[in-house]
Design an enzyme around this catalytic site. Sequence first.
Site, short mmCIF file in Angstrom:
data_model
loop_
_atom_site.label_atom_id
_atom_site.label_comp_id
_atom_site.label_asym_id
_atom_site.label_seq_id
_atom_site.Cartn_x
_atom_site.Cartn_y
_atom_site.Cartn_z
N LYS A 75 -8.23 20.75 -0.12
CA LYS A 75 -8.22 20.66 -1.59
C LYS A 75 -8.21 21.76 -2.40
O LYS A 75 -7.33 21.91 -3.15
CB LYS A 75 -9.59 19.87 -1.82
CG LYS A 75 -9.44 18.80 -3.14
CD LYS A 75 -8.32 17.87 -3.05
CE LYS A 75 -8.73 16.57 -3.78
NZ LYS A 75 -7.91 15.57 -3.85
N LYS A 127 -0.25 17.40 -7.13
CA LYS A 127 -1.05 18.63 -7.54
C LYS A 127 -0.16 19.61 -6.85
O LYS A 127 -0.02 20.91 -7.17
CB LYS A 127 -2.18 18.65 -6.73
CG LYS A 127 -3.43 18.30 -7.84
CD LYS A 127 -4.75 19.07 -7.22
CE LYS A 127 -5.63 17.71 -6.25
NZ LYS A 127 -6.05 16.83 -7.66
P1 NAD Z 1 -11.99 6.84 -0.66
O1 NAD Z 1 -12.75 7.70 0.40
O2 NAD Z 1 -12.83 5.98 -1.60
O3 NAD Z 1 -10.99 5.89 0.08
C1 NAD Z 1 -10.40 6.47 1.08
C2 NAD Z 1 -10.14 5.51 2.07
O4 NAD Z 1 -9.56 5.81 3.22
C3 NAD Z 1 -11.53 4.99 2.67
O5 NAD Z 1 -11.67 3.61 2.41
C4 NAD Z 1 -11.56 5.42 4.23
O6 NAD Z 1 -12.42 4.44 4.99
C5 NAD Z 1 -10.09 5.29 4.34
N1 NAD Z 1 -9.57 5.85 5.71
C6 NAD Z 1 -9.83 7.26 6.01
N2 NAD Z 1 -9.13 7.64 7.08
C7 NAD Z 1 -8.20 6.59 7.41
C8 NAD Z 1 -7.27 6.25 7.95
N3 NAD Z 1 -7.01 7.47 9.21
N4 NAD Z 1 -6.63 5.26 8.03
C9 NAD Z 1 -6.83 4.34 7.10
N5 NAD Z 1 -7.82 4.57 6.37
C10 NAD Z 1 -8.44 5.65 6.26
O7 NAD Z 1 -11.08 7.75 -1.43
P2 NAD Z 1 -10.27 7.72 -3.01
O8 NAD Z 1 -11.23 8.24 -4.04
O9 NAD Z 1 -9.67 6.30 -3.09
O10 NAD Z 1 -9.36 8.90 -2.74
C11 NAD Z 1 -8.36 8.86 -1.98
C12 NAD Z 1 -7.39 9.91 -1.60
O11 NAD Z 1 -6.92 10.23 -2.66
C13 NAD Z 1 -8.28 11.07 -1.05
O12 NAD Z 1 -7.74 11.95 -0.14
C14 NAD Z 1 -8.49 11.86 -2.41
O13 NAD Z 1 -8.96 13.11 -2.04
C15 NAD Z 1 -7.12 11.65 -2.75
N6 NAD Z 1 -7.04 11.96 -4.35
C16 NAD Z 1 -7.73 11.24 -5.34
C17 NAD Z 1 -8.12 11.52 -6.58
C18 NAD Z 1 -8.49 10.73 -7.56
O14 NAD Z 1 -8.51 10.97 -8.68
N7 NAD Z 1 -9.12 9.66 -7.17
C19 NAD Z 1 -7.04 12.75 -6.99
C20 NAD Z 1 -6.23 13.40 -6.21
C21 NAD Z 1 -6.14 12.82 -4.81
#
Ligand code: NAD
Length: 529
Positions: A361, A485
């Site tokens: 990140k 990003k």
């Molecule tokens: P979250 O942790 O709520 O959801 C991620 C999901 O991925 C979880 O349910 C987890 O069980 C699943 N997971 C992990 N490894 C996996 C795999 N190998 N195969 C399938 N599923 C898998 O996170 P989120 O808030 O939904 O964010 C998701 C991603 O988006 C993160 O990487 C985060 O950094 C990125 N992101 C989020 C934001 C935001 O504003 N919410 C902004 C930029 C990037």
Amino acid sequence: IHPTAVRRPDYITVQSENTIYTNDHITAKYLNRGADVVVSDGQFTVLPTVKPYEFQTTRKVGKTGLMMIGLGGNNGSTLCATIIANRHQIAWHTKEGIQQPNYIGSVLRASTVRIGTEPSTGKEVHVPVSDVLPMVHPNDLVLGGWDISGLPMDKAMERAKVLDYDLQRQVKPHMALLGRPLPSIYYPDFIAANQEARADNVVPGTDKQAHLEHIRADIRRFKAENQLDRVVVFWTANTERYSDIIPGVNDTADNVLAAIKTSHSEVSPSTLFAVAAILEGEPFVNGAPQNTFVPGVIALAEREKSFIGGDDLKSGQTKLKSVLAEFLVNAGIKPLSIASYNHLGNNDGHNLSAEPQFKSKEISKSSVVDDMVDANRLLYKPPAVGATGKAAKGEHPDHIVVIKYVPAVGDSKRAIDEYYSEIFCGGRQTINIFNECEDSLLATPLILDLTILTELLTRVKYRGEGQNDFAPLHSVLSLLSYMCKAPLVKPGTDVVNSLGRQRNALESFLKACIGLEGNSDLLLETRIW
Ligand code: NAD
């Protein structure tokens, strides 16, 4: 839920010999104007250039599926629930009153583009961006995907704690129909150890080739069962650690494929999903910061003429930074340091509390001001002649990023940024920003925009002068940069981080596809008699 995608009517008709409409296509001529600059002895000689192109857009919007990896996470479950609310026009009670569903935060659905002026009044005319070319409506997306957590989707939505209870209550039966996410690929080494308890829905075994075949079969089955023309495969799962780039392992297309065959330890789950989508000829978008697109994956996408885009959703702090840093530097003010702190309490924050995932990140958030600094060598010293490595970047503001996990604040992320700048004759200016937002409600519309744009870009072809056949765009869809990003760009080309320039590129491209000139704020008629 398998809605039929219908072709939306074209709201804009361009009457010009440069724009041709047939039942199947919109074909538009475009003059790509630029300038070659020769620098010699400190003198700039500029040669304006014009190259003719044609763009051809298939008018029929195919039935489109969105398969998310991380379907049961905050973003995945929020996206499904909000699409369902929009699709069924479900309104809900909040303490403020009744809330209608909407697509606020989506550039395509909630922002407009200027297409010209109304001749009698001279007033500018704006239309929704989604009306410029035929695009899939978010309500029509067929939803599916994978998660290492097997919680059914209605329960996943509850776990996320993002949406108001009264909305959850009403969409729950629809969410339950989505069932459980498909089992996914879990290599514990790539995400934080604190995620292990979630991993109860994994494809068994350690054979990466078998895993690849499994995911490819999932994509094919989803496409066939839902009679889809296109499936966008989207990583919104946990942030992974970086993969080491190892010569002979992930540096070329063949090496990546061979590394999968031998189940090499540096092949990450996200890379495996990307390769699966590429080989199935379906686009893959990476919404997280890790280096899924190792050089071999980009090369494979190019070889297969598949589409890829990313990286990492640009939802809050970085979006603002790509505006503020540009504003300061373009105002002739010199940022000396940018210090960014975040804390959040959702599962993303929990995962990012582990060092290797935070590192991904941090890298993604860090390069966002580079091109603006490079573009202004009046403020920042250029790299020393012959310098290599870090010094080769030249003078640069100090830039730090800190992320902390604070469970109490849940999905409501806090971002604090200090911009400390040099102003006139040694003066100093400090701007402090405190940005508080519901993370998943900012991110979800970006997933929609990326998906819809990606589907559109698979329908746009181009040809240059003297070329008979129309060709697809380059595999790396850098037009998605506005929502990313750390934008992935065609190898050998420069990243543009400025949000204004990214948006301008997108608008200009969409307009070019219907034969309209790109954006000009010259507004000549308002400057002359
Ligand atoms: P979250 O942790 O709520 O959801 C991620 C999901 O991925 C979880 O349910 C987890 O069980 C699943 N997971 C992990 N490894 C996996 C795999 N190998 N195969 C399938 N599923 C898998 O996170 P989120 O808030 O939904 O964010 C998701 C991603 O988006 C993160 O990487 C985060 O950094 C990125 N992101 C989020 C934001 C935001 O504003 N919410 C902004 C930029 C990037």
